[in-house]
Structure formats: structure tokens, C-alpha cells
Design a protein around this motif. Structure first.
Motif, mmCIF file in Angstrom:
data_model
loop_
_atom_site.group_PDB
_atom_site.id
_atom_site.type_symbol
_atom_site.label_atom_id
_atom_site.label_comp_id
_atom_site.label_asym_id
_atom_site.label_seq_id
_atom_site.Cartn_x
_atom_site.Cartn_y
_atom_site.Cartn_z
ATOM 1 N N GLU A 82 9.123 -4.522 0.487
ATOM 2 C CA GLU A 82 7.724 -4.865 0.705
ATOM 3 C C GLU A 82 6.862 -3.637 0.417
ATOM 4 O O GLU A 82 7.332 -2.499 0.505
ATOM 5 C CB GLU A 82 7.480 -5.342 2.139
ATOM 6 C CG GLU A 82 8.161 -6.659 2.485
ATOM 7 C CD GLU A 82 7.772 -7.130 3.864
ATOM 8 O OE1 GLU A 82 7.539 -8.334 4.035
ATOM 9 O OE2 GLU A 82 7.704 -6.278 4.779
ATOM 10 N N TRP A 85 -0.267 -2.304 2.499
ATOM 11 C CA TRP A 85 -1.717 -2.332 2.293
ATOM 12 C C TRP A 85 -2.363 -1.829 3.574
ATOM 13 O O TRP A 85 -1.741 -1.807 4.647
ATOM 14 C CB TRP A 85 -2.231 -3.728 1.920
ATOM 15 C CG TRP A 85 -1.975 -4.853 2.895
ATOM 16 C CD1 TRP A 85 -1.053 -5.837 2.776
ATOM 17 C CD2 TRP A 85 -2.675 -5.108 4.128
ATOM 18 N NE1 TRP A 85 -1.114 -6.705 3.853
ATOM 19 C CE2 TRP A 85 -2.114 -6.281 4.693
ATOM 20 C CE3 TRP A 85 -3.714 -4.489 4.813
ATOM 21 C CZ2 TRP A 85 -2.544 -6.820 5.915
ATOM 22 C CZ3 TRP A 85 -4.159 -5.017 6.023
ATOM 23 C CH2 TRP A 85 -3.575 -6.174 6.560
ATOM 24 N N SER A 102 1.678 -5.444 5.070
ATOM 25 C CA SER A 102 2.602 -5.359 3.939
ATOM 26 C C SER A 102 2.512 -6.628 3.111
ATOM 27 O O SER A 102 2.047 -7.675 3.582
ATOM 28 C CB SER A 102 4.042 -5.135 4.429
ATOM 29 O OG SER A 102 4.470 -6.215 5.237
ATOM 30 N N TRP A 103 2.970 -6.512 1.864
ATOM 31 C CA TRP A 103 2.987 -7.669 0.981
ATOM 32 C C TRP A 103 4.196 -7.578 0.059
ATOM 33 O O TRP A 103 4.639 -6.499 -0.312
ATOM 34 C CB TRP A 103 1.696 -7.761 0.176
ATOM 35 C CG TRP A 103 1.495 -6.674 -0.844
ATOM 36 C CD1 TRP A 103 1.142 -5.383 -0.610
ATOM 37 C CD2 TRP A 103 1.621 -6.807 -2.258
ATOM 38 N NE1 TRP A 103 1.041 -4.691 -1.780
ATOM 39 C CE2 TRP A 103 1.325 -5.535 -2.816
ATOM 40 C CE3 TRP A 103 1.957 -7.865 -3.108
ATOM 41 C CZ2 TRP A 103 1.359 -5.305 -4.197
ATOM 42 C CZ3 TRP A 103 1.991 -7.634 -4.478
ATOM 43 C CH2 TRP A 103 1.684 -6.369 -5.005
ATOM 44 N N SER A 107 0.191 -13.433 -2.605
ATOM 45 C CA SER A 107 -0.509 -14.120 -1.517
ATOM 46 C C SER A 107 -0.572 -13.271 -0.253
ATOM 47 O O SER A 107 -1.476 -13.427 0.571
ATOM 48 C CB SER A 107 0.161 -15.463 -1.220
ATOM 49 O OG SER A 107 1.492 -15.267 -0.742
ATOM 50 N N GLY A 108 0.373 -12.341 -0.122
ATOM 51 C CA GLY A 108 0.365 -11.465 1.049
ATOM 52 C C GLY A 108 -0.842 -10.547 1.101
ATOM 53 O O GLY A 108 -1.192 -10.032 2.180
ATOM 54 N N LEU A 109 -1.481 -10.338 -0.051
ATOM 55 C CA LEU A 109 -2.663 -9.484 -0.077
ATOM 56 C C LEU A 109 -3.863 -10.149 0.575
ATOM 57 O O LEU A 109 -4.851 -9.476 0.885
ATOM 58 C CB LEU A 109 -2.996 -9.098 -1.520
ATOM 59 C CG LEU A 109 -2.005 -8.141 -2.186
ATOM 60 C CD1 LEU A 109 -2.345 -7.964 -3.653
ATOM 61 C CD2 LEU A 109 -2.004 -6.793 -1.476
#
Length: 298
Positions: A82, A85, A102-103, A107-109
């Protein structure tokens, strides 16, 4: 026949004795996005990610007055599962706030968008962001990487390479966030020295470009005060007014001991001779610089 040496804007700026004081980019904070691949010229906006994700993060950051920087750890490391951010917010009372996440897929952003609306955590150590954005300007990589090496050797958990922070000709550039302190023309020796002093609660004028919360004339006035009476703490100098009269500014500063209680600085802006201000600049332009007209303590 040997080829002429490539033009390097940071070398030229030192030859001209350009003063980095008063050149820090203004911001309320920063969004940091760790990216595993090469950084494009335009940074986050040009990453190979879905356009809707990039658009949502950029819009939220812009609305909050936050600048987006790409980050990566210094040196060769195994690819992590991962990536990090962060949302780092400057606060005028010194209670700077951070929120990390984390991403692993784009889509995790979207977690950044939600984090911008949350308060964040107070009291975390600052991070040291060294511009090494070589595709944007060669000087940033040439002069920034030795700085990142030196800082990572002492503070590996808090040091990151980052994308463009402005002021290419002042490379190596170091941003301490979320405190919002910009240093320029630092080296593998002077950058750790500045960080050590900062960790002791003091900011010296040496290599200081300015503070993120101040206008250019106010930044320059703070540096002038620190050159005369410093070093001092990050929040030991408060700008109470800045009045303009054509090319001159009268800046009033309230200071904590051992600095004078009150200082009035009259500073003047002027256009520098035309020069290439970045390595990739196709033409010469005239930069703005500052000089001190008077400095009075009360």
C-alpha cells in the motif's frame, strides 16, 4: 570538440547572488500522495489514474487551499503493498494537524476528500519534503537528491522526496510541513543543520525562503528580522500589518523575546535583470526581488 556545459538555473542564480528570501509558495496546507512510478511534469494532475478520482481530489484540495504534492521514500526499496497519502494543515496557533491514510487502488485516494473535512491529529512530528522533481527541473534532482540522502540518514521515518514546490533556481529546496517553512539553496550539510536547529525550536535566517502563511513582503521582512536578531521560534514573529505604497511595503512585526518587542521593516520590491529562471525556460524573464529600505526596533 567538447560540448558546452548544460545550463543549470540554480548555478546561474548563485552566480547572480539571487536572494531566496520572500519566495515561499503560500498555502493553508498540503495533500501528499505517494506514487510508485515516475512523476510526470505536471505532478498529480497528470498521473495515469482515473480522471474522476484526480478531479475529486484536486477540487477538494483547491477549495481548502491545499497544495498537492507527490511523494516517495528516498533510495531503492521493495514495492510496498500500500502507498501513503496525507493531509497536512498549517494552523496559525502552531497546532498543526495531520491525517494519514493509505491506498492500493485509485479509489482509495477518495479517502483524501473525506480527510480534508476532518480535524486531523495535533502533535505529530513534522515531515521533511525535499523537491527532487527532475523532469520538472534538472536542478531539483541534481541538488535535491543529496539533501534527501542526508536527511533520510538521520530521520528516515520523516523524510520524503517530493514533486515541485516552486523556486527551481533555489534548489535544493526543503519544505517542512505542516509547519510551512521553506528553505532554499540547502545542501547535504546545511539541510540537516537547519532541521536540527528547528527540532530545538529555532528557525535561522540562513537558507530561509519564507513561511507559507505570509505574503512575499511579509516573508522577506521576517527573514530580515531573523538575519538581524535571530534565530527564533516559528511563531515568535507575528506580522500585524503590511501597508503598500507603490513599490514599498511597511511591515509591522510583533516579536517574542529575545527579539525586539516590535519591529518596523520597510522593504522594496524591484525587477531583476532578465535571466533564464528555470533550466527549461525558453526565454529570459525578469524575476521580482526584495531589498531592505529601513529596519527599526521599538
Amino acid at each position: 570538440m567538447s560540448r558546452p556545459a548544460a545550463f543549470r538555473c540554480a548555478t546561474a542564480a548563485r552566480d547572480r547572488h539571487d536572494d531566496p528570501a520572500g519566495t515561499a509558495a503560500r498555502a493553508h496546507g498540503w495533500v501528499l500522495v505517494e506514487h510508485p512510478g515516475p512523476w510526470p511534469f505536471g505532478g498529480f494532475a497528470e498521473l495515469p489514474l482515473p480522471g474522476d478520482v484526480i478531479g475529486e481530489v484536486r477540487q477538494a484540495a483547491l477549495a481548502a487551499g491545499l497544495r498537492i504534492l507527490l511523494i516517495r521514500r528516498h533510495g531503492r526499496r521493495p514495492r510496498p503493498p500500500e502507498f501513503a497519502w496525507a493531509v497536512l494543515r498549517y494552523d496559525a496557533d502552531g497546532r498543526h494537524r495531520q491525517q494519514w491514510g493509505s491506498w492500493s487502488d485509485p479509489s482509495g485516494l477518495r479517502g483524501i476528500v473525506a480527510a480534508i473535512d476532518r480535524a486531523g491529529t495535533v502533535g505529530l512530528p513534522p515531515v521533511y519534503l525535499v523537491c527532487t522533481h527532475g523532469i520538472h527541473d534538472a536542478c531539483c534532482a541534481i541538488r535535491g537528491r543529496p539533501v534527501a540522502t542526508a536527511l533520510a540518514a538521520e530521520w528516515p521515518d520523516h523524510t520524503w522526496e517530493c514533486s515541485h514546490v516552486g523556486g527551481d533556481r533555489y534548489a535544493g529546496n526543503l519544505l517542512v510541513a505542516p509547519d510551512g517553512i521553506y528553505f532554499g539553496e540547502v545542501t547535504a550539510t546545511t539541510a540537516p543543520a537547519a532541521v536540527r536547529q528547528l527540532r530545538d525550536g529555532l528557525v535561522a535566517a540562513d537558507h530561509l525562503r519564507g513561511y507559507c502563511d505570509l505574503s512575499a513582503p511579509a516573508q522577506y521582512a521576517v527573514v530580515v528580522v531573523l538575519r538581524r536578531w535571530g534565530p527564533a521560534g516559528r511563531h515568535a514573529i507575528q506580522v500585524t500589518s503590511a501597508r503598500r505604497d507603490r513599490d514599498r511595503w511597511t511591515v509591522t512585526l510583533e516579536c517574542a523575546a529575545p527579539l525586539p518587542a516590535r519591529v518596523t521593516a520597510v522593504v522594496r520590491s524591484f525587477a531583476q535583470p532578465a535571466a533564464r529562471l528555470t533550466c527549461l525556460a525558453p526565454t529570459e524573464t525578469r524575476g521580482v526581488a526584495w531589498e531592505t529600505v529601513s529596519l527599526t526596533s521599538h
